[in-house]
Design an enzyme around this catalytic site. Structure first.
Site, PDB file in Angstrom:
ATOM      1  CG  HIS A   1       5.806 -16.791   0.396  1.00 48.29           C
ATOM      2  ND1 HIS A   1       5.390 -16.371  -0.986  1.00 48.29           N
ATOM      3  CD2 HIS A   1       6.618 -17.846   0.280  1.00 48.29           C
ATOM      4  CE1 HIS A   1       6.513 -17.361  -1.806  1.00 48.29           C
ATOM      5  NE2 HIS A   1       6.889 -17.865  -0.824  1.00 48.29           N
TER       6      HIS A   1
ATOM      7  CE  LYS B   1      -2.055   3.335   2.964  1.00 52.75           C
ATOM      8  NZ  LYS B   1      -1.421   4.131   3.767  1.00 52.75           N
TER       9      LYS B   1
END
Length: 427
Positions: free
Chosen positions: A332, A320
């Site tokens: 991950h 973001k």
């Protein structure tokens, strides 16, 4: 629906349109959306203060219309095409020209009444039609061309004389008929009715539009594995050689460059995807991905991200407002928010930028060739230098210098075990 109407107008050669909207916040929201959806069309907006019918709506636009002819189009015709608009524009010597079509199911559309010579006699609203008129299959499509001086005079008289509170633009047609200056131009409807009146109509229109878009992209060289299993918006651009796998959605003004593979089951919304990217079962919104980027399954790229070439995003990661440098590897289950990651840096699985301090968002800066160990927590604002390292599970709340090591809870600096050569190889 109005966006599709505007696109059809632009394709027919119309360069300027006045959109009549309701007052207050509703009108502003419509204006914002239409400006986003039709950036190439010169749009003006007029406000109809009260819903007093289409005659009053057209009059609301009068002050912004300075042409000798006025094309009036209903906003609920998402299946309208340039091929149906152009024939109506060819008759510039009549007071009124109305587009019509033959349909199998006229439903509650206005009917077209002709005389024995095929000349237009009247248009009749469904609610006013008698049984014989309701049996007519030629209908009014909601597309008209009027001579300006005729239209404004006719509508002002109609609105002034109305007693029901609503007056309709079609009420000008009888006056043009009496002047023997009204014609009905029948056009083809290859995809059925144009207008949308019910949720079922909307679903049927969506299916037609969806197939039109996919046909256009297939003709341009895009590869779509299953045309019935993807959703692509009209504003989206998919280059020749790009592959769209089943279950994928390409939304808004997304751009997919040549050689990229999207899906299966990916969502790309209002984003730019460069060449030869591989985005599998992920979500990308409002971001820019440069060439050769990989995003793994169940990862989410939220708005405001820029991912440079050859970066790799693993599975179950979230980004973001982040700038990811070239050749960065993000493992991950990571969260990278409000961050800048330098080229060739490795972000271990489970690493998190803790960007919210309880009051505002803070940024994390990571230099080039850094190594962020698995489960590292970076407490923003914090800066990690070039070639710096963090140990697995470290909680970093202070800046780490170039070439430094940070380990522990909270992290403490330890002597670097990396050589000071430019290769960055471990000792």
């Amino acid at each position: 629906m109005a966006s599709y109407v505007l696109h059809a107008l632009a394709n027919a050669g119309v360069s300027r349109a006045v959109v009549v909207v309701p007052p207050d916040g509703r009108g502003r929201l419509i204006e914002q959306r239409l400006r986003e959806d039709a950036p190439d069309l010169n749009l003006c907006f007029a406000v109809q203060q009260e819903p007093r019918g289409t005659a009053d709506a057209v009059l609301a636009a009068k002050g912004q219309v300075h042409t000798t002819q006025v094309l009036v189009v209903n906003g609920d015709l998402p299946l309208l095409s340039a091929e149906q608009i152009r024939p109506v524009l060819c008759h510039d010597h009549n007071d009124a020209v109305i587009a019509t079509a033959q349909v199998d199911d006229p439903a509650e559309m206005g009917r077209i009444v002709r005389d024995s010579q095929g000349r237009l006699v009247a248009t009749v609203e469904y609610r006013d039609a008698d049984p014989a008129e309701r049996a007519i299959r030629e209908v009014n499509l909601g597309l008209y061309v009027f001579r300006s001086d005729f239209l404004w005079n006719a509508l002002e008289q109609i609105v002034a004389q109305t007693r029901t509170g609503e007056a309709y633009a079609t009420d000008a047609i009888p006056c043009a008929v009496r002047n023997q200056s009204a014609i009905a131009v029948e056009v083809e409807l290859p995809d059925g009715r144009l207008n949308v009146e019910t949720p079922a109509d909307a679903a049927n229109a969506e299916a037609v539009i969806r197939h039109r878009i996919i046909d256009r992209l297939l003709d341009s060289g895009a590869h779509i594995r299953d045309r019935n299993a993807v959703w692509i918006d009209a504003q989206a651009s998919v280059d020749e050689g790009a592959v769209i796998e089943p279950g994928s959605h390409i939304r808004g003004n997304a751009t997919i460059a040549q050689g990229s593979s999207i899906g299966p089951n990916a969502i790309i919304e209002a984003s730019t995807v460069g060449r030869n990217c591989n985005l599998e079962s992920c979500t990308v919104r409002g971001s820019v991905l440069h060439d050769n980027v990989e995003v793994g399954p169940y990862s989410t790229i939220r708005p405001g991200c820029t991912i440079d070439s050859h970066a790799h995003i693993g599975t179950h990661a979230e980004l973001k407002e982040a700038h990811i440098g070239e050749h960065v590897q993000i493992g991950h289950f990571s969260y990278i928010g409000d961050a800048e990651i330098g080229a060739r840096t490795n972000i271990g699985a489970g690493a998190i930028t803790c960007n919210f301090d309880g009051q505002s968002k803070q940024r994390t800066i990571i230099g080039e060739d850094a190594f962020i160990g698995s489960d590292t927590m970076l407490i923003a604002p914090v800066r990690i230098g070039n070639r710096a390292r963090t140990g697995a599970g470290a909680v970093v709340n202070k800046n780490v210098p170039d070439g430094g090591n940070a380990v522990g809870h909270p992290a403490r600096l330890t002597p670097s075990r990396r050589a000071h050569s430019t290769t960055g190889d471990e000792l």
